[in-house]
Scaffold this active site. Structure first.
Site: not given
Length: 351
Positions: A115, A117, A119, A186
């Site tokens: 993944n 993604m 956050f 991130t």
């Protein structure tokens, strides 16, 4: 077997994130259907071994890892399915869309996910409202953890502010708080594990917890640090020692990995963090290292690669007191937490 033979093939025929949304939606509906929940509980809740850790009582050792329910949409269903604790998030102070799609991928042959993604979540205000309405402390039977992250656009020098804002918004609703400094998705977040940022961040969180407790005349919820499996053992020693120094209550080991095992390095893989079976050995090695480093006196939640009973037991043998699953829930189905919990022997109690 119904899940593996019928529902999983249907879900796996869809884009991974779309299937996740459908599954989460179904669990949200289940959480609102009280008669059905009662039936599910009767199927799942028996012969579990309770655990005490961080001053909390857990009905069993198997928890839901952060990421499965980012916005607290189905904790009632998760409780009914037999999870002994539920961790929601990762949540950031402001809503954010996350990274561009596609950003979630299955590696079926490896029983794994990748993944990136980033956050994606609705923010702390939305999570506070959701948990207050649907899963307040008065109605829950298992501990609820809330996983806090830094916003994508927040400079690293201001990361402490994001964690403190999340803490202020959600601490009173949580049974424990997790500080996530280890997601690979991130930008630069993992730099918070380095010497330049780690000491002031953990020191700041310690002081903020104390101020929050004094202001609210409440004890601070236990605070855990979620770490990366990709750090060297030397760096892990520094991270753990600083967590202990600044009054953290435990460690979650580990987050996803960006270092695939040797067997997968010849494959063309999507960018992102690997979870599931391929990271089992590394995460277990990290747990064993931390357990030995702290003479088994610092509680560890083991996460990463738990795909069957033996892999769960290996993490307990390495020194974990509790476990968390995510990827194996996707592959094994909704009754997997309860089946696994029933096979876990009585774990060590921590006060």
């Amino acid at each position: 077997m119904i899940y593996k033979n019928l529902f999983r093939p249907l879900l796996f025929s869809l884009d991974a994130e779309r299937a996740h949304e459908i599954g989460g939606g179904a669990l949200g509906v289940l959480g609102k259907a009280s008669p059905v929940l009662s039936i599910v509980r009767k199927l799942t809740q028996s012969s579990h071994q309770p655990v005490k850790a961080f001053g909390l009582n857990f009905p069993n050792a198997i928890g839901q890892a952060a990421g499965l329910d980012k916005d607290g949409m189905f904790p009632l269903a998760s409780e009914a399915l037999g999870f002994g604790h539920i961790e929601v998030g990762t949540v950031t102070p402001l809503p954010q869309a996350g990274n561009e799609k596609p950003r979630l991928f299955r590696l079926k042959d490896e029983s794994a996910l990748i993944n990136r993604m980033g956050f994606n979540n609705l923010g702390t205000d939305a999570l506070r409202q959701k948990i207050s309405a649907s899963y307040p402390k008065s109605k829950r039977h298992v501990p609820l953890g809330i996983n806090l992250g830094k916003g994508k656009l927040t400079p690293l020098n201001d990361a402490l502010d994001d964690y403190c804002k999340g803490f202020d918004s959600l601490a009173s609703l949580s049974d424990y708080i997790t500080i996530n400094i280890s997601s690979p998705n991130t930008p630069d977040l993992r730099k918070l594990q380095g010497s330049e940022y780690l000491e002031p961040l953990l020191y700041g969180i310690k002081n903020h917890r104390l101020k929050w407790s004094q202001l609210n005349k409440l004890p601070s919820p236990p605070c855990l640090l979620k770490i990366s499996p990709d750090e060297s053992f030397k760096n892990l020693e520094t991270i753990v020692n600083k967590a202990i120094k600044h009054n953290f209550d435990g460690i979650i080991a580990c987050n996803t990995s960006i270092n695939p095992p040797t067997s997968m390095r010849s494959k063309s893989l999507p960018t992102g963090g690997i979870s599931g079976k391929p990271i089992e050995k590394r995460s277990t090695d990290v747990i064993k290292f931390i357990s030995q480093l702290t003479n088994q006196k610092f509680p560890i939640i083991g996460s990463g690669g738990i795909h069957d009973y033996d892999s769960a037991q290996r993490k307990l043998d390495a020194g974990a007191v509790l476990l968390q699953i995510y990827t194996s829930f996707i592959y094994e189905g909704p009754l997997w937490p309860s089946r696994l919990a029933k096979r876990i022997p009585l774990a060590k109690a921590w006060t």
